[in-house]
Scaffold this active site. Structure first.
Site, PDB file in Angstrom:
ATOM      1  N   HIS A 106      47.602  41.006  34.441  1.00  0.00           N
ATOM      2  CA  HIS A 106      47.716  41.994  35.525  1.00  0.00           C
ATOM      3  C   HIS A 106      49.169  42.280  35.924  1.00  0.00           C
ATOM      4  O   HIS A 106      49.484  42.480  37.096  1.00  0.00           O
ATOM      5  CB  HIS A 106      46.905  41.547  36.732  1.00  0.00           C
ATOM      6  CG  HIS A 106      45.427  41.471  36.476  1.00  0.00           C
ATOM      7  ND1 HIS A 106      44.786  42.324  35.605  1.00  0.00           N
ATOM      8  CD2 HIS A 106      44.466  40.643  36.973  1.00  0.00           C
ATOM      9  CE1 HIS A 106      43.493  42.034  35.582  1.00  0.00           C
ATOM     10  NE2 HIS A 106      43.269  41.020  36.385  1.00  0.00           N
ATOM     11  N   HIS A 176      40.581  45.794  41.491  1.00  0.00           N
ATOM     12  CA  HIS A 176      39.937  44.521  41.130  1.00  0.00           C
ATOM     13  C   HIS A 176      38.946  44.068  42.209  1.00  0.00           C
ATOM     14  O   HIS A 176      38.911  42.887  42.568  1.00  0.00           O
ATOM     15  CB  HIS A 176      41.002  43.450  40.908  1.00  0.00           C
ATOM     16  CG  HIS A 176      40.601  42.379  39.941  1.00  0.00           C
ATOM     17  ND1 HIS A 176      39.469  41.606  40.106  1.00  0.00           N
ATOM     18  CD2 HIS A 176      41.179  41.945  38.796  1.00  0.00           C
ATOM     19  CE1 HIS A 176      39.388  40.731  39.115  1.00  0.00           C
ATOM     20  NE2 HIS A 176      40.414  40.922  38.303  1.00  0.00           N
ATOM     21  N   GLU A 308      36.310  46.900  36.241  1.00  0.00           N
ATOM     22  CA  GLU A 308      37.709  47.311  36.269  1.00  0.00           C
ATOM     23  C   GLU A 308      37.931  48.403  35.217  1.00  0.00           C
ATOM     24  O   GLU A 308      38.046  48.108  34.031  1.00  0.00           O
ATOM     25  CB  GLU A 308      38.611  46.114  35.991  1.00  0.00           C
ATOM     26  CG  GLU A 308      38.382  44.927  36.913  1.00  0.00           C
ATOM     27  CD  GLU A 308      38.893  43.633  36.324  1.00  0.00           C
ATOM     28  OE1 GLU A 308      40.108  43.541  36.030  1.00  0.00           O
ATOM     29  OE2 GLU A 308      38.080  42.694  36.123  1.00  0.00           O
TER      30      GLU A 308
END
Length: 344
Positions: A106, A176, A308
């Protein structure tokens, strides 16, 4: 739109909470810290509003936000293999922050742990802006990111992502949020089911980094096109899912109802539509019951799931994947809608 102070950062700045609601009470509470969706209220089959996203009991816990509850993710969602990629003949080494120490997860220093600039567009719409400088977390280029949250009268939450850069770089954003359609403190999601309209999935190695192969799902555990209960998924594979499903080979067309999840208990249904070419379906394997949630309950393993929407993971290292490259003069765009309803 109701606006209130949420918590104070160590440097003295104040994170605020913005409440978006439609006329029936559906809506989301969103903080300008990390752009996190803190609360999402939607009616069940009896008309009762249910908060269907996980979050922290203490607002200041969003500063660290280890699980990325509700957060905006960037510069690059998901994993970058070995934390390394090459762009324009130059190799960039990023922080290896994944739990196995092998990948960047991420974006390393994630956008979900920053204070964004907020602008109230109207009672239904919130725009968040973040300036990410050249060298931020190891990525090149000064990047400006805008994310617009919008709710509708028919109980949908849309997220419009955009970004520009003054130098060649890579960009892939997502949200998320962790969903539990029985309510955020309701425990495991065994009575949920899901359908994902994907004929392929992104194969990963033992460290969850893509191998470059995107095999067909037909005849395998990964085929969710006909729908499958979470209980059945767990029975077939105790580790459940943390996988990218291939929706298309390009990041352009808007694809409706690519993933639909529902709860037998509450009747709440979540339908996800997106322009993104992939969606990561994660079932909460790493939740372990130690986090204190909003209703003072713990969040055990498999007590939520994520959808996601994203570019395929590690696209920066696979030229055959939909490209994550963003050039000066170009614009990154991604649009996702989470539409809520009820199954009787």
């Amino acid at each position: 739109m109701k606006i209130q102070d949420f918590f104070q950062l160590p440097d003295g700045r104040t994170a605020r909470l913005y409440s978006l609601r439609n006329s029936s009470g559906f809506g989301a509470d969103i903080t300008d810290f990390g752009g996190a969706i803190v609360r999402l209220l939607t009616p069940d089959r009896n008309g009762k509003l249910v908060d269907v996203v996980l979050g922290f009991a203490e607002p200041a816990d969003y500063i660290e936000n280890g699980p990325f509850f509700g957060a905006l993710i960037g510069r690059v969602a998901n994993r970058i293999s070995n934390g390394r990629f090459t762009l324009g003949g130059k190799t960039y080494q990023l922080e290896l922050n994944d739990s196995n120490g092998k990948n960047t997860l991420h974006g390393g220093r994630c956008y979900g742990r920053r204070l964004w600039e907020a602008e109230v567009v109207d009672d239904y719409t919130l725009k968040l802006t973040l300036n990410s400088p050249d060298g931020d977390a190891g990525f090149p280029g000064n990047v400006k990111v805008e994310v617009v949250y919008h709710i509708t009268e028919d109980n949908a939450l849309s997220i419009a992502y955009s970004g520009t850069s003054d130098a060649p770089t890579v960009l892939s954003l997502t949200n998320h949020s962790y969903f539990n359609l029985n309510g955020e403190g309701a425990g495991e999601c065994g009575d949920h089911s899901i359908m994902i309209q994907a004929g392929r999935r992104t194969e990963v190695d033992e460290f969850l980094a893509p191998t470059g192969r995107n095999p067909e799902v037909a005849g395998t555990f990964y085929d969710l096109r006909a729908g499958k209960s979470f209980a059945k998924i767990h029975e077939e594979n105790p580790n459940c899912f943390d996988d990218n499903f291939v929706l298309s080979d390009e990041a352009e067309s808007f694809k409706e109802n690519v993933a639909v999840a529902w709860s037998d208990r509450t009747g709440i249904e979540l339908a996800c539509s997106t322009t993104a070419p992939g969606v990561q379906f994660y079932m909460g394997f790493f939740l372990d019951g130690t986090l204190r949630g909003k209703t003072e309950s713990s969040y055990p393993q498999f007590s939520a799931f994520c959808l996601e929407t994203q570019l395929w993971p590690d696209a920066v290292n696979h030229p055959e994947f939909p490209s994550a490259r963003l050039n000066p003069g170009g614009e990154y765009k991604q649009y996702t809608v989470y539409k809520f309803g009820v199954r009787n």
